[in-house]
Design an enzyme around this catalytic site. Structure first.
Site, PDB file in Angstrom:
ATOM      1  N   ASP A  12       0.927  -1.298  -0.064  1.00 24.49           N
ATOM      2  CA  ASP A  12      -0.034  -0.045   0.046  1.00 24.49           C
ATOM      3  C   ASP A  12       0.947   1.278  -0.030  1.00 24.49           C
ATOM      4  OD1 ASP A  12      -1.860  -1.984   0.492  1.00 24.49           O
ATOM      5  OD2 ASP A  12      -2.963  -0.826   1.816  1.00 24.49           O
ATOM      6  N   ASP A 121      -8.831   5.427  12.169  1.00 26.47           N
ATOM      7  CA  ASP A 121      -7.300   5.818  11.983  1.00 26.47           C
ATOM      8  C   ASP A 121      -7.419   7.135  11.333  1.00 26.47           C
ATOM      9  OD1 ASP A 121      -6.138   4.078  13.595  1.00 26.47           O
ATOM     10  OD2 ASP A 121      -5.610   2.737  11.896  1.00 26.47           O
ATOM     11  N   SER A 176      -6.841  -8.471   8.442  1.00 28.76           N
ATOM     12  CA  SER A 176      -5.511  -7.345   8.804  1.00 28.76           C
ATOM     13  C   SER A 176      -5.115  -7.403  10.055  1.00 28.76           C
ATOM     14  CB  SER A 176      -6.169  -6.148   8.389  1.00 28.76           C
ATOM     15  OG  SER A 176      -7.274  -5.800   9.333  1.00 28.76           O
TER      16      SER A 176
END
Length: 400
Positions: A12, A121, A176
Site C-alpha cells: 500500500d 485511524d 488485517s
C-alpha cells in the site's frame, strides 16, 4: 510540493509513494515509527530512497510511546466500552505528532496516510495533525476514488509492475493486523462475520490456552504515582517493563478479547485483540488504587473513564478536554505508590496481594474481632438519616 508520508514499505505505502510523485510531482519524505511492532525495519530507508523518496526517517520511539502515552492512559484505567484497552488508538497520536515534527523541520506543506475512509485511524491521524499544525494539508488517497482508483491488491500490483517498481506480495491474509508494544489487533476478512471463531494459529502475542503454562506464576509489580517502575523488584525502563510483562502474559495466554465495538465513524466493527502486558498492568494498577485512593477521589476519577476512553478512541489526545482530564487524573495518582502481587494462570490475572506506604486500609478499623476506635452505635443515626427520604416516600404511598 513536499509531503510527509506514513510509510511501512509494504504494498500500500509503496503505491502511495509512487502515486504521490506522479499525482503531485511531490518530493516525498517517508516516515516510519518503531512503536514495538516487531516488524523488520532494517533496509526500510534504502527501499524508500530507491522508490523515489527524497528522505526517509525511521524512528525508535518505544520509550516515548510507553512513558508519555501508554502509562498516562493507564493511570486513567481507560477502557473503551468496558473491554478494549485502546492499543491501536493510543499509538496514532504519537505517529501523527512525529509526522508534523518532520513536516515542520523539512518545510513540508502536506502529510499523507493510507487509512481508509471507513475506519477510525483517518480521524485519529488528522485530528492530531490539525491540532498541532492548523494549516497542514492532509492527503488521504482512499477518500479520493477519482484520483486513486484502486479496488484491491492486484490493482496495486499491476500499477507498480507497469512502472517497473518491484514488490513482493504474499498471499492475502484472511484478516488485517496492526501491532505495537501494547497490543496486536486483527480485523476484517474472515473476522467480519462475528459468528466466526478466530483461528487457533492466528494469535501472535499470547500462547493458545491449550498451550498455556500448567503452573501458575506469581509476578510483583511496583508503581510510583500510578506509573509502573519495576517487575519482581527489577527496575526497568518504560518500554522494557511492558515488554517484560508481555512475555510473562504470553506464557499464560493472558489478554485476549473478541469484541464488536462502535467506531467513531458510526459503524460497528468486530475486532480481536491481544494485550498481555497491558491486561496485567490494568489489573495490578486497579488493585493498588483500592488501598491508597480516597473513596470519593476514586469514584470521581472513575466517572471520567468512559469520556477519557472515548477521547482516546476517537483521536482527541491533543484536545484540551483530554489534557484537562489528564491533569485531574495525575493529581489523583499522587499516593498510588506501592506493590501488587498477581498470579497468572490459564488466561487469568488474579490479584493476590497489595501494599503501599500510603495505604488507607486499617485492619483494626475493619476487623470483626475488635472495635478499632469505631463506635458501632454511630451507625444507627447514619442509617436513619439516609433512610429519611425512603421513609417519607413509603408513608406517602401508604396514605395515598
Amino acid at each position: 510540493m513536499k509531503v510527509v508520508l506514513a510509510y511501512s514499505g509494504g504494498l500500500d505505502t509503496t503505491v502511495l509513494l509512487t502515486w504521490l510523485q506522479e499525482k503531485y510531482n511531490a518530493e516525498v519524505i517517508c516516515y516510519c515509527s518503531n512503536v514495538g511492532q516487531e516488524e523488520e525495519l532494517d533496509g526500510l530507508e534504502e527501499k524508500a530512497l530507491k522508490h523515489g523518496a527524497v528522505k526517509c526517517y525511521v524512528d525508535d520511539v518505544q520509550d516515548e510511546f510507553a512513558a508519555e502515552y501508554i502509562y498516562p492512559m493507564m493511570q486513567a484505567n481507560a477502557i473503551y466500552e468496558g473491554t478494549y484497552l485502546l492499543g491501536t488508538s493510543i499509538a496514532r497520536p504519537l505517529i501523527a505528532k512525529r509526522m508534523i515534527d518532520i513536516a515542520n523541520a523539512e518545510g513540508a506543506e502536506a502529510i499523507c496516510h493510507g487509512a481508509t475512509g471507513k475506519g477510525n485511524d483517518q480521524v485519529r491521524f488528522e485530528l492530531t495533525a490539525y491540532a498541532l499544525k492548523p494549516d497542514i494539508k492532509v492527503i488521504a488517497p482512499w477518500r479520493m476514488p477519482e484520483d486513486f482508483p484502486f479496488e484491491g491488491r492486484m490493482d496495486m500490483v499491476k500499477y507498480l509492475e507497469e512502472r517497473g517498481v518491484p514488490t513482493t506480495v504474499s498471499a492475502a491474509k484472511p484478516y488485517s493486523m496492526d501491532r505495537n508494544m501494547l497490543h496486536i489487533s486483527f480485523e476484517g476478512g474472515i473476522l467480519e462475520d462475528p459468528w466466526n471463531e478466530p483461528d487457533e494459529d492466528m494469535w501472535c502475542m499470547t500462547k493458545p490456552l491449550s498451550q498455556a503454562a500448567d503452573e501458575a506464576e506469581y509476578v510483583e509489580i511496583s508503581f510510583e504515582k500510578g506509573i509502573p517502575v519495576a517487575v519482581n523488584g527489577e527496575k526497568l525502563g518504560a518500554a522494557a517493563l511492558l515488554k517484560k510483562l508481555n512475555a510473562l502474559g504470553c506464557e499464560h495466554a493472558v489478554g485476549r478479547i473478541d469484541i464488536v465495538e462502535n467506531r467513531f465513524t458510526g459503524m460497528k466493527d468486530r475486532g480481536v485483540y491481544e494485550t498481555p502486558g497491558g491486561t496485567i498492568l490494568q489489573a495490578a494498577h486497579r488493585a493498588l488504587e483500592s488501598i491508597c485512593m480516597d473513596r470519593e477521589v476514586m469514584h470521581l476519577r472513575d466517572s471520567f473513564i468512559p469520556k477519557y476512553a472515548e477521547l482516546v478512541y476517537n483521536g482527541f489526545w491533543f484536545a484540551p478536554e483530554r489534557e484537562m482530564l489528564q491533569a485531574a487524573i495525575v493529581q489523583s495518582q499522587e499516593t498510588v505508590t506501592g506493590d501488587v502481587r498477581v498470579k497468572l494462570y490459564k488466561g487469568g490475572v488474579h490479584v493476590c496481594g497489595r501494599k503501599s506506604p500510603y495505604s488507607l486500609y486499617s485492619p483494626e478499623l475493619v476487623s470483626f474481632d475488635e472495635a478499632g476506635g469505631y463506635d458501632q452505635s454511630d451507625a444507627t443515626g447514619f442509617i436513619k438519616l439516609n433512610a429519611l427520604r425512603l421513609r417519607v416516600l413509603a408513608t406517602m404511598k401508604k396514605e395515598s
